[in-house]
Design a protein around this motif. Structure first.
Motif, PDB file in Angstrom:
ATOM      1  N   ASN A  20     -23.386  34.838  27.398  1.00  0.00           N
ATOM      2  CA  ASN A  20     -23.461  35.620  28.626  1.00  0.00           C
ATOM      3  C   ASN A  20     -22.939  37.052  28.497  1.00  0.00           C
ATOM      4  N   THR A  21     -22.108  37.327  27.487  1.00  0.00           N
ATOM      5  CA  THR A  21     -21.482  38.645  27.358  1.00  0.00           C
ATOM      6  C   THR A  21     -21.284  39.018  25.891  1.00  0.00           C
ATOM      7  N   ILE A  22     -21.599  40.270  25.558  1.00  0.00           N
ATOM      8  CA  ILE A  22     -21.301  40.819  24.233  1.00  0.00           C
ATOM      9  C   ILE A  22     -20.530  42.112  24.463  1.00  0.00           C
ATOM     10  N   VAL A  23     -19.356  42.230  23.833  1.00  0.00           N
ATOM     11  CA  VAL A  23     -18.515  43.418  23.954  1.00  0.00           C
ATOM     12  C   VAL A  23     -18.439  44.060  22.579  1.00  0.00           C
ATOM     13  N   MET A  24     -18.792  45.344  22.505  1.00  0.00           N
ATOM     14  CA  MET A  24     -18.797  46.049  21.221  1.00  0.00           C
ATOM     15  C   MET A  24     -18.256  47.459  21.369  1.00  0.00           C
ATOM     16  N   ASP A  25     -17.622  47.944  20.305  1.00  0.00           N
ATOM     17  CA  ASP A  25     -17.192  49.338  20.236  1.00  0.00           C
ATOM     18  C   ASP A  25     -18.320  50.124  19.590  1.00  0.00           C
ATOM     19  N   THR A  26     -18.696  51.233  20.225  1.00  0.00           N
ATOM     20  CA  THR A  26     -19.756  52.085  19.691  1.00  0.00           C
ATOM     21  C   THR A  26     -19.210  53.490  19.497  1.00  0.00           C
ATOM     22  N   ALA A  27     -20.025  54.349  18.938  1.00  0.00           N
ATOM     23  CA  ALA A  27     -19.650  55.743  18.730  1.00  0.00           C
ATOM     24  C   ALA A  27     -19.429  56.468  20.058  1.00  0.00           C
ATOM     25  N   GLN A  28     -19.906  55.891  21.174  1.00  0.00           N
ATOM     26  CA  GLN A  28     -19.769  56.515  22.488  1.00  0.00           C
ATOM     27  C   GLN A  28     -18.871  55.733  23.433  1.00  0.00           C
ATOM     28  N   LEU A  34     -25.985  46.701  31.241  1.00  0.00           N
ATOM     29  CA  LEU A  34     -25.360  47.426  30.135  1.00  0.00           C
ATOM     30  C   LEU A  34     -24.321  48.336  30.781  1.00  0.00           C
ATOM     31  N   THR A  35     -23.052  48.189  30.397  1.00  0.00           N
ATOM     32  CA  THR A  35     -21.976  48.946  31.023  1.00  0.00           C
ATOM     33  C   THR A  35     -21.066  49.530  29.957  1.00  0.00           C
ATOM     34  N   TYR A  36     -20.739  50.820  30.110  1.00  0.00           N
ATOM     35  CA  TYR A  36     -19.748  51.442  29.238  1.00  0.00           C
ATOM     36  C   TYR A  36     -18.403  51.385  29.960  1.00  0.00           C
ATOM     37  N   GLU A  37     -17.367  51.009  29.208  1.00  0.00           N
ATOM     38  CA  GLU A  37     -16.028  50.920  29.769  1.00  0.00           C
ATOM     39  C   GLU A  37     -15.098  51.824  28.985  1.00  0.00           C
ATOM     40  N   VAL A  95     -17.901  44.508  16.791  1.00  0.00           N
ATOM     41  CA  VAL A  95     -18.200  43.578  17.875  1.00  0.00           C
ATOM     42  C   VAL A  95     -16.892  42.867  18.192  1.00  0.00           C
ATOM     43  N   GLU A  96     -16.378  43.106  19.403  1.00  0.00           N
ATOM     44  CA  GLU A  96     -15.091  42.536  19.794  1.00  0.00           C
ATOM     45  C   GLU A  96     -15.205  41.061  20.169  1.00  0.00           C
ATOM     46  N   SER A  97     -16.229  40.726  20.949  1.00  0.00           N
ATOM     47  CA  SER A  97     -16.416  39.334  21.360  1.00  0.00           C
ATOM     48  C   SER A  97     -17.861  39.134  21.779  1.00  0.00           C
TER      49      SER A  97
END
Length: 92
Positions: A36-44, A75-78, A30-32
């Motif tokens: 209002n916002t959660i940014v996480m690194d996932t397997a995808q 939900l957005t993938y970047e 979990v990066e931040s």
């Protein structure tokens, strides 16, 4: 054999219930986060969850599971972000 054991190693899954409970598997970091916002690194890739009143109910990085409660708006993938801060990227 329970369903959880059938999930492939490194798999990624999202379950959104009534736009108020989100369960994510395959979370690596979990990066931040704020309400209002959660940014996480996932397997995808990097997943950004946006909404209102978001809070992390459960986080298990050993198992790669995250549970979020609050109103989910998107939900957005970047593109994957580079690890480390500004100076770490500068010195590469």
């Amino acid at each position: 054999m329970p369903y959880e054991e059938l999930r492939p190693e490194g798999g990624h899954r999202l379950i959104l219930e009534e736009r108020e409970q989100l369960t994510v598997s395959g979370v690596e970091e979990v990066e931040s986060f704020d309400e209002n916002t959660i940014v996480m690194d996932t397997a995808q890739g990097t997943l950004v969850v946006r909404g209102e009143g978001l809070h992390i109910e459960k986080l298990s990085l050993d198992g790669g599971d995250l549970k979020v409660e609050g109103t989910v708006e998107s939900l957005t993938y970047e593109e994957s972000r580079e690890k480390g801060g500004f100076f770490a990227r500068l010195l590469r």
